[in-house]
Design a protein around this motif. Structure first.
Motif, PDB file in Angstrom:
ATOM      1  N   ASP A   1      10.678 100.355  62.373  1.00 45.82           N
ATOM      2  CA  ASP A   1      11.230  99.719  61.103  1.00 45.82           C
ATOM      3  C   ASP A   1      12.798  99.775  61.611  1.00 45.82           C
ATOM      4  O   ASP A   1      13.622 100.287  60.715  1.00 45.82           O
ATOM      5  N   ARG A   2      12.939  99.089  62.663  1.00 41.78           N
ATOM      6  CA  ARG A   2      14.539  99.020  63.016  1.00 41.78           C
ATOM      7  C   ARG A   2      14.860  97.531  63.550  1.00 41.78           C
ATOM      8  O   ARG A   2      14.547  97.428  64.557  1.00 41.78           O
ATOM      9  N   ALA A   3      15.364  97.068  62.552  1.00 41.27           N
ATOM     10  CA  ALA A   3      15.874  95.410  62.845  1.00 41.27           C
ATOM     11  C   ALA A   3      16.807  94.889  62.191  1.00 41.27           C
ATOM     12  O   ALA A   3      17.355  95.342  61.069  1.00 41.27           O
ATOM     13  N   PHE A   4      17.550  93.994  62.694  1.00 42.17           N
ATOM     14  CA  PHE A   4      18.684  93.350  62.046  1.00 42.17           C
ATOM     15  C   PHE A   4      19.642  94.017  61.221  1.00 42.17           C
ATOM     16  O   PHE A   4      20.132  93.915  60.302  1.00 42.17           O
ATOM     17  N   GLY A   5      20.318  94.966  62.196  1.00 43.79           N
ATOM     18  CA  GLY A   5      20.986  96.109  61.886  1.00 43.79           C
ATOM     19  C   GLY A   5      22.598  95.806  62.114  1.00 43.79           C
ATOM     20  O   GLY A   5      23.493  96.614  61.874  1.00 43.79           O
ATOM     21  N   ASP A   6      22.697  94.704  62.901  1.00 37.56           N
ATOM     22  CA  ASP A   6      23.967  94.182  63.293  1.00 37.56           C
ATOM     23  C   ASP A   6      24.780  93.732  62.231  1.00 37.56           C
ATOM     24  O   ASP A   6      24.275  93.180  61.006  1.00 37.56           O
ATOM     25  N   ALA A   7      26.217  93.614  62.326  1.00 40.89           N
ATOM     26  CA  ALA A   7      27.132  93.092  61.286  1.00 40.89           C
ATOM     27  C   ALA A   7      27.292  91.535  61.732  1.00 40.89           C
ATOM     28  O   ALA A   7      28.063  91.230  62.457  1.00 40.89           O
ATOM     29  N   TYR A   8      26.645  90.818  60.879  1.00 44.24           N
ATOM     30  CA  TYR A   8      26.793  89.186  61.279  1.00 44.24           C
ATOM     31  C   TYR A   8      27.855  88.723  60.267  1.00 44.24           C
ATOM     32  O   TYR A   8      28.099  88.898  59.241  1.00 44.24           O
ATOM     33  N   SER A   9      28.699  88.076  60.951  1.00 38.96           N
ATOM     34  CA  SER A   9      29.639  87.319  60.386  1.00 38.96           C
ATOM     35  C   SER A   9      29.253  85.840  59.977  1.00 38.96           C
ATOM     36  O   SER A   9      28.489  85.224  60.721  1.00 38.96           O
ATOM     37  N   GLY A  10      29.560  85.348  58.752  1.00 36.49           N
ATOM     38  CA  GLY A  10      29.451  83.956  58.492  1.00 36.49           C
ATOM     39  C   GLY A  10      29.996  82.879  59.436  1.00 36.49           C
ATOM     40  O   GLY A  10      30.762  83.133  60.414  1.00 36.49           O
ATOM     41  N   GLY A  11      29.133  81.839  59.339  1.00 36.97           N
ATOM     42  CA  GLY A  11      29.826  80.689  60.263  1.00 36.97           C
ATOM     43  C   GLY A  11      29.070  80.761  61.676  1.00 36.97           C
ATOM     44  O   GLY A  11      27.892  81.435  61.907  1.00 36.97           O
ATOM     45  N   PRO A  12      29.411  79.761  62.363  1.00 38.45           N
ATOM     46  CA  PRO A  12      28.650  79.634  63.722  1.00 38.45           C
ATOM     47  C   PRO A  12      28.610  80.844  64.599  1.00 38.45           C
ATOM     48  O   PRO A  12      29.727  81.831  64.520  1.00 38.45           O
ATOM     49  N   MET A  13      27.603  81.094  65.201  1.00 36.73           N
ATOM     50  CA  MET A  13      27.343  82.258  66.328  1.00 36.73           C
ATOM     51  C   MET A  13      26.513  82.087  67.533  1.00 36.73           C
ATOM     52  O   MET A  13      25.802  81.075  67.097  1.00 36.73           O
ATOM     53  N   SER A  14      26.545  82.765  68.357  1.00 42.95           N
ATOM     54  CA  SER A  14      25.997  82.646  69.701  1.00 42.95           C
ATOM     55  C   SER A  14      25.320  83.880  70.083  1.00 42.95           C
ATOM     56  O   SER A  14      26.218  84.860  69.777  1.00 42.95           O
ATOM     57  N   ILE A  15      24.192  83.994  70.661  1.00 39.31           N
ATOM     58  CA  ILE A  15      23.661  85.180  70.787  1.00 39.31           C
ATOM     59  C   ILE A  15      23.346  85.235  72.161  1.00 39.31           C
ATOM     60  O   ILE A  15      22.672  84.101  72.881  1.00 39.31           O
ATOM     61  N   GLN A  16      23.970  86.111  73.171  1.00 39.57           N
ATOM     62  CA  GLN A  16      23.865  85.943  74.402  1.00 39.57           C
ATOM     63  C   GLN A  16      23.329  87.460  75.017  1.00 39.57           C
ATOM     64  O   GLN A  16      23.426  88.381  74.554  1.00 39.57           O
ATOM     65  N   LEU A  17      22.641  87.192  76.271  1.00 39.05           N
ATOM     66  CA  LEU A  17      22.267  88.404  77.087  1.00 39.05           C
ATOM     67  C   LEU A  17      22.185  88.087  78.575  1.00 39.05           C
ATOM     68  O   LEU A  17      21.619  87.045  79.031  1.00 39.05           O
ATOM     69  N   ASN A  18      22.748  88.904  79.441  1.00 37.81           N
ATOM     70  CA  ASN A  18      22.998  88.765  80.836  1.00 37.81           C
ATOM     71  C   ASN A  18      21.629  88.728  81.540  1.00 37.81           C
ATOM     72  O   ASN A  18      20.954  89.838  81.243  1.00 37.81           O
ATOM     73  N   ARG A  19      21.229  87.749  82.141  1.00 35.43           N
ATOM     74  CA  ARG A  19      19.943  87.879  82.986  1.00 35.43           C
ATOM     75  C   ARG A  19      20.407  87.364  84.328  1.00 35.43           C
ATOM     76  O   ARG A  19      21.216  86.519  84.623  1.00 35.43           O
ATOM     77  N   PRO A  20      19.559  87.714  85.378  1.00 34.49           N
ATOM     78  CA  PRO A  20      19.762  87.337  86.852  1.00 34.49           C
ATOM     79  C   PRO A  20      19.374  85.672  86.834  1.00 34.49           C
ATOM     80  O   PRO A  20      18.438  85.248  86.215  1.00 34.49           O
ATOM     81  N   ALA A  21      20.283  85.110  87.801  1.00 34.46           N
ATOM     82  CA  ALA A  21      20.007  83.562  87.746  1.00 34.46           C
ATOM     83  C   ALA A  21      18.593  83.311  88.513  1.00 34.46           C
ATOM     84  O   ALA A  21      18.046  82.330  88.239  1.00 34.46           O
TER      85      ALA A  21
END
Length: 365
Positions: free
Chosen positions: A271-291
């Motif tokens: 029961d823990r989801a979408f707790g970030d503070a989202y700002s309006g407008g365009p946004m990108s979601i990134q996660l570092n992963r090995p090449a």
């Protein structure tokens, strides 16, 4: 498909969902700032976001959902001109209504699809399973003869899911989601189907594919199975590693789907989801992963063994030790120690017992 119920016009500042940190800015970003509204990719991405929220049994305020009012009002024209997208459109509207959007358009669209014979336009069993699931959400019944038997036969071959095959992986997991009504009804799967999911889980962990591993854990959870702690540790680490930044993602090739699946999993089990503070407008979601993923390193190392390739993990561990990176070696060791049925997975992944085909000589033309 007319008579759309309009939302009452309210001052945006008066509703807490419009503030930064609520879900409304995330919906607005997907609705307005990632894809061209109404195209197939827009339908896919917004359908995924709303589908996750629906699976989490969320109810959202009208103001948050109002960003989809133009889509709902144009849905009749869209589906008339693009009947090939009817299932995508029905999926999105179904999720909107689950979340609290008024009007009952989903049931009218379902009836229109039945009247138009669009249930016969689906080209494979997974699409038929999805359509059956969506129709049932609106109290409509469609019958596809032998569908469950064919799905079960497909899902009951663990060998399929121990080697990289994104299409098969997607079909396996989404078949489970549809059969479980996304957790709304109990589901008991045959042991071979559970084994197939465990094979796919070991493969996903070795690859470091949190997108696929998260869906495996969700499918296992819906089937009442215990989730391997190793896999959950990997996914919890990713949960804290996402970076959400303002600004447009030029080709929308960010990590939005991995993020959605991760939120879906931990929203379901904790029961823990979408707790970030989202700002309006365009946004990108990134996660570092090995090449290069550990899975690819191991696949290349195993193939290079030629006739020395074996289904025995201990032997291959020694032979491939100097051909894979420290990260890839450590990832496989973790899987061997903690992933369920790892020995069965590795024997299939190594493909040592797969005979090389001997083609007959071609006949002269």
């Amino acid at each position: 498909m007319s008579n759309i119920v309009r939302f009452a016009q309210r001052a945006r500042a008066a509703h807490p969902a419009a503030a930064s940190g609520g879900i409304a800015p995330l919906l607005a970003s997907f609705a307005h700032h990632r894809r061209q509204p109404g195209d197939a990719y827009w339908l896919k991405e917004n359908g995924e976001l709303l589908g996750v929220l629906s699976a989490l049994n969320r109810r959202l305020p009208e103001l948050a959902l109002s960003v989809y009012q133009p889509f709902v009002e144009g849905a009749a024209d869209m589906v008339a001109f693009h009947p090939q997208y009817a299932r995508l459109i029905l999926n999105l509207i179904t999720s909107l209504e689950d979340l609290g959007y008024p009007g009952g358009l989903g049931a009218r669209l379902a009836d229109w699809m039945l009247d138009q014979g669009l249930v016969d336009a689906e080209v494979n069993d997974l699409q038929r399973a999805e359509l059956r699931f969506l129709m049932a959400r609106h109290g409509r019944t469609v019958a596809f003869e032998g569908l469950d038997e064919r799905l079960t036969r497909f899902m009951s071959r663990p060998e399929t899911f121990a080697i990289p095959n994104p299409r098969a992986a997607y079909d396996l997991l989404h078949a489970v989601f549809y059969l479980a009504d996304y957790g709304r009804k109990p589901l008991k799967l045959q042991p071979a189907v559970v084994e197939s999911m465990l094979m796919l889980g070991s493969l996903s962990h070795l690859e470091g594919n949190g997108d696929l591993l998260g869906e495996v854990c969700l499918a296992l959870h819906y089937a009442g199975e215990v989730l391997p702690p190793l896999w959950l540790r990997h996914l919890r680490a990713e949960n804290t590693a996402f970076r959400i930044s303002p600004g447009t993602c030029p080709d929308s090739s960010d990590c939005y789907h991995i993020f959605l699946v991760n939120q879906w999993l931990f929203g379901t089990i904790e029961d823990r989801a979408f707790g970030d503070a989202y700002s309006g407008g365009p946004m990108s979601i990134q996660l570092n992963r090995p090449a290069i993923s550990p899975l690819r390193e191991w696949s290349q190392a195993l193939r290079a063994q030629g006739n020395r390739r074996s289904a025995d993990w201990s032997r291959m561990r020694s032979l491939c030790r100097d051909q894979v990176s420290e990260n890839a070696f450590a990832r496989a060791d973790l899987g061997a120690a903690e992933s369920p049925m790892f020995d069965r997975f590795f024997a299939r992944f190594a493909r040592a017992s797969r005979p090389v085909p001997i083609w007959p000589e071609a006949r002269p033309a």
